[in-house]
Design a protein around this motif. Structure first.
Motif, PDB file in Angstrom:
ATOM      1  N   UNK A   1       0.751  -1.135  -0.115  1.00 43.20           N
ATOM      2  CA  UNK A   1      -0.028   0.127   0.027  1.00 43.20           C
ATOM      3  C   UNK A   1       0.859   1.237   0.124  1.00 43.20           C
ATOM      4  N   UNK A   2       1.992   1.180   0.813  1.00 42.40           N
ATOM      5  CA  UNK A   2       2.793   2.418   0.975  1.00 42.40           C
ATOM      6  C   UNK A   2       3.426   2.570  -0.512  1.00 42.40           C
ATOM      7  N   UNK A   3       3.846   1.668  -1.198  1.00 41.07           N
ATOM      8  CA  UNK A   3       4.492   1.780  -2.393  1.00 41.07           C
ATOM      9  C   UNK A   3       3.501   2.162  -3.460  1.00 41.07           C
ATOM     10  N   UNK A   4       2.081   1.561  -3.396  1.00 49.70           N
ATOM     11  CA  UNK A   4       1.165   2.224  -4.489  1.00 49.70           C
ATOM     12  C   UNK A   4       0.806   3.667  -4.204  1.00 49.70           C
ATOM     13  N   UNK A   5       0.741   4.169  -2.998  1.00 44.92           N
ATOM     14  CA  UNK A   5       0.484   5.391  -2.841  1.00 44.92           C
ATOM     15  C   UNK A   5       1.600   6.340  -3.109  1.00 44.92           C
ATOM     16  N   UNK A   6       2.771   5.977  -2.793  1.00 44.09           N
ATOM     17  CA  UNK A   6       3.834   6.650  -3.267  1.00 44.09           C
ATOM     18  C   UNK A   6       4.016   6.895  -4.741  1.00 44.09           C
ATOM     19  N   UNK A   7       3.710   5.851  -5.748  1.00 37.79           N
ATOM     20  CA  UNK A   7       3.838   6.172  -7.162  1.00 37.79           C
ATOM     21  C   UNK A   7       2.389   6.816  -7.427  1.00 37.79           C
ATOM     22  N   UNK A   8       1.425   6.858  -6.678  1.00 35.13           N
ATOM     23  CA  UNK A   8       0.202   7.618  -7.059  1.00 35.13           C
ATOM     24  C   UNK A   8       0.585   8.899  -6.747  1.00 35.13           C
TER      25      UNK A   8
ATOM     26  N   UNK B   1      -1.458   8.635 -28.740  1.00 31.92           N
ATOM     27  CA  UNK B   1      -0.486   8.047 -27.573  1.00 31.92           C
ATOM     28  C   UNK B   1      -0.215   8.664 -26.295  1.00 31.92           C
ATOM     29  N   UNK B   2      -0.096  10.000 -26.810  1.00 30.32           N
ATOM     30  CA  UNK B   2      -0.010  11.031 -25.456  1.00 30.32           C
ATOM     31  C   UNK B   2      -1.333  10.837 -24.516  1.00 30.32           C
ATOM     32  N   UNK B   3      -2.471  10.812 -25.170  1.00 26.76           N
ATOM     33  CA  UNK B   3      -3.784  10.777 -24.760  1.00 26.76           C
ATOM     34  C   UNK B   3      -3.824   9.448 -23.739  1.00 26.76           C
ATOM     35  N   UNK B   4      -3.406   8.472 -24.308  1.00 28.05           N
ATOM     36  CA  UNK B   4      -3.539   6.954 -23.619  1.00 28.05           C
ATOM     37  C   UNK B   4      -2.579   7.136 -22.468  1.00 28.05           C
ATOM     38  N   UNK B   5      -1.305   7.720 -22.486  1.00 25.85           N
ATOM     39  CA  UNK B   5      -0.482   7.579 -21.422  1.00 25.85           C
ATOM     40  C   UNK B   5      -0.924   8.449 -20.347  1.00 25.85           C
ATOM     41  N   UNK B   6      -1.637   9.709 -20.651  1.00 25.63           N
ATOM     42  CA  UNK B   6      -2.268  10.329 -19.623  1.00 25.63           C
ATOM     43  C   UNK B   6      -3.386   9.804 -18.896  1.00 25.63           C
ATOM     44  N   UNK B   7      -4.299   9.244 -19.773  1.00 25.38           N
ATOM     45  CA  UNK B   7      -5.566   8.619 -19.198  1.00 25.38           C
ATOM     46  C   UNK B   7      -5.177   7.511 -18.381  1.00 25.38           C
ATOM     47  N   UNK B   8      -3.937   6.709 -18.877  1.00 25.21           N
ATOM     48  CA  UNK B   8      -3.631   5.692 -17.936  1.00 25.21           C
ATOM     49  C   UNK B   8      -3.193   6.009 -16.628  1.00 25.21           C
ATOM     50  N   UNK B   9      -2.613   7.124 -16.362  1.00 28.47           N
ATOM     51  CA  UNK B   9      -2.172   7.687 -15.206  1.00 28.47           C
ATOM     52  C   UNK B   9      -3.381   8.063 -14.390  1.00 28.47           C
TER      53      UNK B   9
ATOM     54  N   UNK C   1      -4.289   6.351 -10.877  1.00 30.51           N
ATOM     55  CA  UNK C   1      -4.525   7.056  -9.630  1.00 30.51           C
ATOM     56  C   UNK C   1      -5.927   6.794  -9.161  1.00 30.51           C
ATOM     57  N   UNK C   2      -6.861   6.802  -9.669  1.00 23.57           N
ATOM     58  CA  UNK C   2      -8.278   6.292  -9.164  1.00 23.57           C
ATOM     59  C   UNK C   2      -8.446   4.922  -8.560  1.00 23.57           C
ATOM     60  N   UNK C   3      -7.752   4.052  -9.283  1.00 24.31           N
ATOM     61  CA  UNK C   3      -7.767   2.614  -9.085  1.00 24.31           C
ATOM     62  C   UNK C   3      -7.171   2.444  -7.518  1.00 24.31           C
TER      63      UNK C   3
ATOM     64  N   UNK D   1      -5.982  15.645  -2.017  1.00 31.73           N
ATOM     65  CA  UNK D   1      -4.966  15.461  -2.638  1.00 31.73           C
ATOM     66  C   UNK D   1      -5.125  15.057  -4.138  1.00 31.73           C
ATOM     67  N   UNK D   2      -6.118  14.402  -4.478  1.00 29.51           N
ATOM     68  CA  UNK D   2      -6.683  13.915  -5.633  1.00 29.51           C
ATOM     69  C   UNK D   2      -7.272  14.883  -6.603  1.00 29.51           C
ATOM     70  N   UNK D   3      -6.423  15.975  -7.095  1.00 30.39           N
ATOM     71  CA  UNK D   3      -7.260  16.823  -8.064  1.00 30.39           C
ATOM     72  C   UNK D   3      -6.817  16.648  -9.459  1.00 30.39           C
ATOM     73  N   UNK D   4      -7.058  15.540 -10.116  1.00 27.64           N
ATOM     74  CA  UNK D   4      -6.947  15.243 -11.417  1.00 27.64           C
ATOM     75  C   UNK D   4      -7.982  14.885 -11.899  1.00 27.64           C
ATOM     76  N   UNK D   5      -8.383  15.192 -13.313  1.00 32.88           N
ATOM     77  CA  UNK D   5      -9.537  14.557 -13.710  1.00 32.88           C
ATOM     78  C   UNK D   5      -9.892  13.114 -13.707  1.00 32.88           C
TER      79      UNK D   5
END
Length: 360
Positions: free
Chosen positions: A5-12, A37-45, A49-51, A73-77
């Motif tokens: 959990x700590x690793x996942x939240x750090x990556x997040x 390709x850029x859109x896919x990369x952004x949406x994957x992030x 984050x929300x997963x 802290x989660x202020x991304x679309x």
């Protein structure tokens, strides 16, 4: 699990640091100014984050472990769903993009949706799938966090003489009248939000899609909003001292003697979970824990209730006379509402258990 959990939240947090943008920046989402390709990369992030946030919320729902992240802290679309995300190549993506109304992405974050009542009501009425699940589990976590903070302040004021001395009316009676009232108002506000997320009776946890997950989690959350998960476990004596068991028995008995419609509604939630999952040969992810908690609640009710919680105060308002009420098979909302408000004079039957006979 703590290390993972700590690793996942750090990556997040690292992903959020690179993807956060101004809240109202709704730039046109067109093939001319954004490569697929850029859109896919952004949406994957965004999906990552929300997963992670969903996983953190589920740890609180099923294990009573507070999340390592905050919704502030989660202020991304929110990530895109549907055809755009499902496109397998650039040409399909561009085709779906052209059909998208207005050619713009909403850009709303989960934080904005929760903090803007108008936006939240509109979204909850129009959306389905993962977004509804995210809203539901986040509401529960936010409610639990606020209740914990408020109760902590109450305990501090009562136990700390220096804090009591700084209050205008430093009496325990004043504190007991004030803060619990705010707790009640908070729960009422949350009740209204959760009512918007209530699944239709035709949707059951048998479903294998997101609507099934949504229904299953909804019933689970509605139970543990009123009866603490650790309290249910303590009633069984599992990893609990004698003092913990005594406290759990006292609290649960007091709750049973409180608001009867709330008790009856929780019993309906538990019966729905139990009867729809007990015959499943293969359960996935959240289902075994939902089944366990539903069964625990029914067991606790049978152990500590006296039966008055389910009896109708008068025959006039009760459900129509019948030999037994199949609590887990109520087909219409008016039947469920009548059960919740007025109870039933007769046998209460749950598939897989039989008639609910409380201990005398």
């Amino acid at each position: 699990m703590s290390y993972q959990r700590s690793s996942l939240t750090t990556l997040c947090h690292r992903r959020m640091a690179t993807r956060t943008r101004p809240r109202d920046n709704k730039r046109p989402l067109t093939a001319d100014n954004m490569r697929w390709e850029n859109w896919v990369a952004i949406q994957s992030d965004y999906w990552f984050i929300y997963s992670v946030w969903l996983f953190e919320c589920l740890t609180q729902i099923f294990f009573d472990i507070r999340p390592r992240m905050n919704i502030e802290d989660i202020d991304v679309p929110l990530p895109e769903q549907g055809s755009l995300w499902g496109a397998v190549n650039r040409s399909d993506w561009e085709s779906f993009l052209e059909k998208q109304s207005g050619g713009q992405a909403s850009g709303d974050s989960l934080k904005k949706i929760l903090y803007d009542a108008d936006v939240m009501q509109q979204v909850m009425l129009e959306t389905d799938g993962l977004l509804r699940i995210l809203i539901m589990v986040t509401l529960f976590v936010e409610e639990s966090t606020e209740l914990h903070r408020t109760k902590s302040r109450l305990a501090e004021r009562i136990l700390n003489p220096s804090v009591l001395a700084r209050t205008r009316n430093p009496t325990q009676q004043f504190l007991e009248r004030g803060i619990p009232l705010r707790l009640q108002n908070l729960i009422k506000d949350m009740d209204a939000d959760f009512n918007l997320l209530q699944p239709k009776l035709s949707v059951s946890p048998f479903g294998g899609d997101l609507s099934g997950m949504e229904a299953c989690l909804y019933h689970e959350i509605q139970i543990i909003r009123h009866v603490r998960l650790q309290g249910l476990y303590a009633l069984t004596g599992w990893q609990a001292s004698k003092a913990d068991v005594n406290i759990a028995e006292r609290d649960f008995t007091l709750w049973l003697n409180g608001d009867k419609p709330t008790v009856r509604k929780c019993l309906w939630h538990a019966a729905t979970i139990f009867s729809t999952l007990y015959s499943r040969r293969h359960m996935t992810l959240w289902e075994p824990l939902c089944f366990l908690n539903g069964a625990l609640f029914i067991w606790a009710y049978l152990m500590y209730a006296d039966g008055k919680e389910i009896q109708a105060a008068s025959a006039e308002n009760a459900l129509e006379s019948q030999k037994a009420l199949r609590l887990d098979r109520l087909k219409h909302e008016d039947e469920r509402d009548t059960w919740v408000e007025h109870g039933f004079n007769g046998n209460i039957h749950v598939t897989g258990i039989g008639n609910l006979l409380t201990r005398v």
